[in-house]
Every structure is written in C-alpha cells, then in structure tokens.
Design a protein around this motif. Structure first.
Motif, mmCIF file in Angstrom:
data_model
loop_
_atom_site.group_PDB
_atom_site.id
_atom_site.type_symbol
_atom_site.label_atom_id
_atom_site.label_comp_id
_atom_site.label_asym_id
_atom_site.label_seq_id
_atom_site.Cartn_x
_atom_site.Cartn_y
_atom_site.Cartn_z
ATOM 1 N N LEU A 85 55.193 19.875 6.735
ATOM 2 C CA LEU A 85 54.398 20.361 7.864
ATOM 3 C C LEU A 85 53.457 19.268 8.381
ATOM 4 N N ALA A 86 52.845 18.514 7.462
ATOM 5 C CA ALA A 86 51.908 17.447 7.848
ATOM 6 C C ALA A 86 52.603 16.308 8.578
ATOM 7 N N SER A 87 53.918 16.190 8.402
ATOM 8 C CA SER A 87 54.662 15.154 9.118
ATOM 9 C C SER A 87 55.197 15.654 10.455
ATOM 10 N N LYS A 88 54.988 16.969 10.726
ATOM 11 C CA LYS A 88 55.495 17.546 11.980
ATOM 12 C C LYS A 88 54.391 18.029 12.920
ATOM 13 N N ALA A 165 48.404 8.682 15.192
ATOM 14 C CA ALA A 165 48.777 7.852 14.043
ATOM 15 C C ALA A 165 49.535 8.670 13.001
ATOM 16 N N GLN A 166 49.264 9.972 12.964
ATOM 17 C CA GLN A 166 49.973 10.847 12.028
ATOM 18 C C GLN A 166 51.450 10.955 12.407
ATOM 19 N N ASP A 167 51.746 10.591 13.663
ATOM 20 C CA ASP A 167 53.123 10.478 14.149
ATOM 21 C C ASP A 167 53.909 11.772 13.982
ATOM 22 N N THR A 168 53.307 12.860 14.448
ATOM 23 C CA THR A 168 53.981 14.155 14.412
ATOM 24 C C THR A 168 54.616 14.452 15.765
ATOM 25 N N THR A 202 55.111 17.225 21.807
ATOM 26 C CA THR A 202 54.700 18.500 22.383
ATOM 27 C C THR A 202 53.210 18.672 22.093
ATOM 28 N N ILE A 203 52.407 18.821 23.146
ATOM 29 C CA ILE A 203 50.956 18.912 22.974
ATOM 30 C C ILE A 203 50.457 20.248 23.507
#
Length: 264
Positions: A85-88, A165-168, A202-203
């Motif tokens: 989840l943290a990578s998405k 930076a988390q690149d999700t 997607t924001i």
C-alpha cells in the motif's frame, strides 16, 4: 462500475465513512461511488463537517470504512499489505510535520521509507527519485533550508515533493491550499494538475476552493450526507449538482460562469 478496467486507478462502490466506537457507529456520509483513471486530477468538495478529510483518510487506510468497498488497481484495498500500500498510495494530511528542524531534502527523503532498508540507507535510485521530485516541484533553491524557515506555500510544495519522492501511482492530499493566498492556491493546484497529467499519477485532494477546482480538475466529487455526486465539472454543472450545496437564501450558484454569488 467496472473495477477490473486496468485504467481505473482508484474506485469506490457505495462506500460509507465515519467512526466506530465499541459497537456504536457514527456514520458521517454514505453511498459514495466514484472511479478515477490514471493521470486524473480530482477534488472532493462539500460543506464543513460533511466528511471530506474522513473520506481521504479512509481511502488511504488511515482509518477503516463503515461499509461498501474501495478498489485500488481493481483489487480491494483491504487485501493490500501495508508495504504494498505504501508503494501505491501517498497521503499528505493536514497534521503538522514532526520536526521543522529537518532540512527540506531530509524531509523529502522520508518519502523513500517504504523502499529503504532497516537503517534507512538511501540508494542511488532513492536519491534520483528525491532529486526528480525536487525538480518537478521546482524547489531546488530550498533544498538545504530548515523547514521552519519556509513560508506556508513553500512548505506545502515540500510536502508535495515528499509524496512525489514516495513514487506512488496515487496521491491523496488534504486541503493542500489551506492558509495560502489566492495566487498561491492557484499555483499549487496548477502544479498538481501538471504533475497528474505529466506523470500519469492519480491525484485526489480535498478543498474549499470550489470555483478553482471547477476550472482545473478533470473530475469532482460533491459530498452530501446521503448520496454524493461525481463527474466532470461541466457535467456536474449541467446536472445542477452545485446549486444545492449551500443554503440558497444566502449563496446561489451561477451555472453560466461556474461561480457562487452572495445574495445581498
């Protein structure tokens, strides 16, 4: 709703949100259904207390839902493990940052935590993602400043860079333009629009800036207690969904200009 469509990044089906205390449910809003594609900028709007922040926190699995379903890339949100989840999904909430004594680059580096080893060593790829985020948000000149030295608008850009930076593939932001003047509100929302369209992220964000959101967003969710409305801004205008958002004896919506008028 076709939740298997590979282009649908985030969707909900008859979602209910609120808080559970022991066996007592406090349901704030229900029957929330929407779907967002990759690369779309979308706003959540509604009156104070309707549950905009609660919805955002529920979508980011910061708190549980009270019913219905949330799908991430066609898979139920509950079936994603925390690291996946943290990578998405990256979430930028309104809580103050833990330490404003960090430098800008140190704060942005925290976005790489899902990928670093247990002692948090940054790899070349981590550093590349951090530098890419700084470049995209155009804050290179702030890199080595302490966070307490920044204006509200600058700090908001840094928080966006940390999420980048988390690149999700999905970014959720709670009131990213609060405490900013009109110019900086527009600047931040145009930046988010550019990021969504250029990087195909997607924001989804909550906002009180309904008129700006109408002009800049691909989709909007108008929250109401019993049933919410979702679609493109022009579609929501033609369906008269904005017209009952506020008491009409005080504020009316002008569908021709896409703006609210105060009744004098």
């Amino acid at each position: 709703m076709n939740t298997k469509n590979p282009h649908i990044a985030l969707s909900t089906s008859r979602l209910s949100i609120g808080y559970q205390h022991k066996k007592q449910q406090n349901r704030i809003a229900q029957d929330i259904s929407f779907s967002l594609q990759q690369g779309e900028l979308a706003a959540i709007v509604g009156v104070n207390g309707i549950g905009k922040s609660t919805l955002l926190r529920t979508l980011g699995r910061v708190q549980p839902s009270l019913g219905g379903e949330i799908y991430l890339d066609g898979k139920k949100l509950a079936l994603h493990d925390p690291l996946e989840l943290a990578s998405k999904i990256s979430v930028v909430l309104t809580e103050p940052i833990a330490s404003k004594n960090l430098t800008v680059v140190e704060l942005i580096s925290l976005g790489r935590q899902p990928y670093t080893n247990w002692i948090g060593t940054l790899t070349d790829l981590d550093k590349e993602k951090i530098n890419d985020a700084i470049a995209l948000v155009q804050i290179g000149e702030l890199k080595h400043k302490k966070c307490y030295e920044l204006s509200d608008g600058q700090l908001q850009k840094v928080m966006i860079a940390r999420a980048l930076a988390q690149d999700t593939s999905i970014m959720l932001l709670d009131e990213p333009t609060s405490h900013l003047d009109l110019y900086h509100k527009v600047h931040i929302l145009k930046l988010l629009r550019h990021i969504a369209h250029e990087t195909k992220k997607t924001i989804l964000f909550t906002t009180h800036e309904i008129e700006i959101a109408i002009q800049l967003c691909d989709k909007m969710l108008i929250m109401e207690k019993e049933q919410s409305s979702f679609g493109e801004p022009c579609e929501l205008i033609s369906n008269k969904n904005f017209e009952n958002l506020f008491p009409t004896d005080t504020i009316t919506f002008d569908s021709q200009t896409g703006s609210f008028k105060v009744k004098k």
